[in-house]
Design a protein around this motif. Structure first.
Motif, PDB file in Angstrom:
ATOM      1  N   ASN A 266       0.814  -1.208   0.000  1.00  0.00           N
ATOM      2  CA  ASN A 266       0.000   0.000   0.000  1.00  0.00           C
ATOM      3  C   ASN A 266       0.850   1.261   0.000  1.00  0.00           C
ATOM      4  O   ASN A 266       0.540   2.218   0.682  1.00  0.00           O
ATOM      5  CB  ASN A 266      -0.950   0.000   1.205  1.00  0.00           C
ATOM      6  N   GLU A 267       1.924   1.262  -0.748  1.00  0.00           N
ATOM      7  CA  GLU A 267       2.817   2.414  -0.812  1.00  0.00           C
ATOM      8  C   GLU A 267       2.115   3.557  -1.534  1.00  0.00           C
ATOM      9  O   GLU A 267       2.055   4.666  -1.044  1.00  0.00           O
ATOM     10  CB  GLU A 267       4.106   2.023  -1.530  1.00  0.00           C
ATOM     11  N   GLY A 268       1.584   3.284  -2.721  1.00  0.00           N
ATOM     12  CA  GLY A 268       0.795   4.243  -3.483  1.00  0.00           C
ATOM     13  C   GLY A 268       1.387   5.636  -3.549  1.00  0.00           C
ATOM     14  O   GLY A 268       2.529   5.830  -3.912  1.00  0.00           O
ATOM     15  N   PHE A 269       0.608   6.641  -3.154  1.00  0.00           N
ATOM     16  CA  PHE A 269       1.005   8.032  -3.229  1.00  0.00           C
ATOM     17  C   PHE A 269       1.657   8.521  -1.929  1.00  0.00           C
ATOM     18  O   PHE A 269       1.904   9.706  -1.777  1.00  0.00           O
ATOM     19  CB  PHE A 269      -0.205   8.909  -3.560  1.00  0.00           C
ATOM     20  N   LYS A 270       1.940   7.621  -1.011  1.00  0.00           N
ATOM     21  CA  LYS A 270       2.503   8.017   0.273  1.00  0.00           C
ATOM     22  C   LYS A 270       3.803   8.819   0.150  1.00  0.00           C
ATOM     23  O   LYS A 270       3.956   9.845   0.806  1.00  0.00           O
ATOM     24  CB  LYS A 270       2.711   6.795   1.158  1.00  0.00           C
ATOM     25  N   PRO A 271       4.767   8.401  -0.713  1.00  0.00           N
ATOM     26  CA  PRO A 271       5.986   9.210  -0.840  1.00  0.00           C
ATOM     27  C   PRO A 271       5.686  10.635  -1.319  1.00  0.00           C
ATOM     28  O   PRO A 271       6.341  11.581  -0.900  1.00  0.00           O
ATOM     29  CB  PRO A 271       6.814   8.453  -1.877  1.00  0.00           C
ATOM     30  N   ILE A 272       4.701  10.792  -2.160  1.00  0.00           N
ATOM     31  CA  ILE A 272       4.319  12.128  -2.629  1.00  0.00           C
ATOM     32  C   ILE A 272       3.699  12.911  -1.476  1.00  0.00           C
ATOM     33  O   ILE A 272       4.025  14.083  -1.253  1.00  0.00           O
ATOM     34  CB  ILE A 272       3.340  12.031  -3.818  1.00  0.00           C
ATOM     35  N   GLU A 273       2.823  12.253  -0.737  1.00  0.00           N
ATOM     36  CA  GLU A 273       2.151  12.910   0.386  1.00  0.00           C
ATOM     37  C   GLU A 273       3.163  13.428   1.412  1.00  0.00           C
ATOM     38  O   GLU A 273       3.021  14.532   1.938  1.00  0.00           O
ATOM     39  CB  GLU A 273       1.192  11.923   1.055  1.00  0.00           C
ATOM     40  N   LEU A 274       4.201  12.642   1.665  1.00  0.00           N
ATOM     41  CA  LEU A 274       5.204  13.037   2.651  1.00  0.00           C
ATOM     42  C   LEU A 274       6.008  14.260   2.205  1.00  0.00           C
ATOM     43  O   LEU A 274       6.495  15.018   3.037  1.00  0.00           O
ATOM     44  CB  LEU A 274       6.153  11.862   2.926  1.00  0.00           C
ATOM     45  N   ARG A 275       6.147  14.462   0.914  1.00  0.00           N
ATOM     46  CA  ARG A 275       6.949  15.579   0.388  1.00  0.00           C
ATOM     47  C   ARG A 275       6.116  16.768  -0.080  1.00  0.00           C
ATOM     48  O   ARG A 275       6.669  17.834  -0.344  1.00  0.00           O
ATOM     49  CB  ARG A 275       7.785  15.072  -0.782  1.00  0.00           C
ATOM     50  N   LEU A 276       4.819  16.607  -0.183  1.00  0.00           N
ATOM     51  CA  LEU A 276       3.953  17.620  -0.780  1.00  0.00           C
ATOM     52  C   LEU A 276       4.052  18.978  -0.089  1.00  0.00           C
ATOM     53  O   LEU A 276       4.207  20.015  -0.745  1.00  0.00           O
ATOM     54  CB  LEU A 276       2.495  17.141  -0.803  1.00  0.00           C
ATOM     55  N   ASN A 277       3.966  19.018   1.231  1.00  0.00           N
ATOM     56  CA  ASN A 277       4.026  20.290   1.945  1.00  0.00           C
ATOM     57  C   ASN A 277       5.348  21.019   1.682  1.00  0.00           C
ATOM     58  O   ASN A 277       5.359  22.237   1.496  1.00  0.00           O
ATOM     59  CB  ASN A 277       3.832  20.094   3.453  1.00  0.00           C
ATOM     60  N   GLY A 278       6.438  20.297   1.628  1.00  0.00           N
ATOM     61  CA  GLY A 278       7.730  20.909   1.330  1.00  0.00           C
ATOM     62  C   GLY A 278       7.755  21.490  -0.071  1.00  0.00           C
ATOM     63  O   GLY A 278       8.263  22.588  -0.300  1.00  0.00           O
ATOM     64  N   TRP A 279       7.185  20.765  -1.024  1.00  0.00           N
ATOM     65  CA  TRP A 279       7.130  21.248  -2.404  1.00  0.00           C
ATOM     66  C   TRP A 279       6.270  22.514  -2.515  1.00  0.00           C
ATOM     67  O   TRP A 279       6.614  23.448  -3.234  1.00  0.00           O
ATOM     68  CB  TRP A 279       6.599  20.180  -3.334  1.00  0.00           C
ATOM     69  N   ILE A 280       5.154  22.509  -1.807  1.00  0.00           N
ATOM     70  CA  ILE A 280       4.269  23.684  -1.820  1.00  0.00           C
ATOM     71  C   ILE A 280       4.997  24.884  -1.227  1.00  0.00           C
ATOM     72  O   ILE A 280       4.978  25.982  -1.795  1.00  0.00           O
ATOM     73  CB  ILE A 280       2.955  23.391  -1.066  1.00  0.00           C
ATOM     74  N   ASN A 281       5.653  24.684  -0.097  1.00  0.00           N
ATOM     75  CA  ASN A 281       6.403  25.782   0.539  1.00  0.00           C
ATOM     76  C   ASN A 281       7.513  26.294  -0.374  1.00  0.00           C
ATOM     77  O   ASN A 281       7.716  27.507  -0.495  1.00  0.00           O
ATOM     78  CB  ASN A 281       6.972  25.343   1.885  1.00  0.00           C
ATOM     79  N   ASP A 282       8.234  25.390  -1.025  1.00  0.00           N
ATOM     80  CA  ASP A 282       9.277  25.807  -1.965  1.00  0.00           C
ATOM     81  C   ASP A 282       8.682  26.612  -3.111  1.00  0.00           C
ATOM     82  O   ASP A 282       9.237  27.635  -3.526  1.00  0.00           O
ATOM     83  CB  ASP A 282      10.020  24.586  -2.532  1.00  0.00           C
TER      84      ASP A 282
END
Length: 131
Positions: free
Chosen positions: A103-119
């Motif tokens: 059940n990895e799915g979009f989890k790696p994206i979810e973990l990095r999303l806030n950082g990407w938005i802030n950047d």
């Protein structure tokens, strides 16, 4: 019907592309015979070996657990030509491991999303300050 790797099945060819032939195994299940699995040796034109509506027997060489895509081989159930030595005969196939239980799915994206938005917001602010 339950399909298993190594089973020999019969189906009807429903379509042919340059890379292989699609085979209807039943009303809900379709497999693909890759051009390299049609015949021993080099194949320049798949249409020389297979035709639409032709009934074929083939071996199931792979089933993707996640997508349920079935890979088929006619080559594995036919005798090789006499001029091919044993060292050139192979019916070994790569197994591309997938598992619907992971059940990895979009989890790696979810973990990095806030950082990407802030950047991204930081970059926008910098661009606005330049103007």
């Amino acid at each position: 019907m339950e399909y298993k790797i190594g089973s020999i099945v019969e189906g009807k060819i429903t379509g042919i592309q340059a890379y292989g032939a699609f085979v209807a195994l039943d009303t809900h299940t379709q497999g693909l015979i890759h051009i390299s699995e049609c015949h021993h040796g080099f194949i320049s034109d798949i249409h020389r070996y297979l035709k639409v509506n032709q009934t074929v027997k083939a071996m199931i060489i792979d089933i993707d657990e996640y997508t349920r895509k079935i890979s088929l081989s006619i080559r594995c159930i036919k005798e090789p030509p006499v001029n091919i030595t044993d060292e050139h005969i192979r019916c070994e196939h790569k197994h591309y491991w997938t598992n619907y239980k992971v059940n990895e799915g979009f989890k790696p994206i979810e973990l990095r999303l806030n950082g990407w938005i802030n950047d991204g917001l930081h970059d926008i602010e910098n661009e606005l300050k330049k103007k």
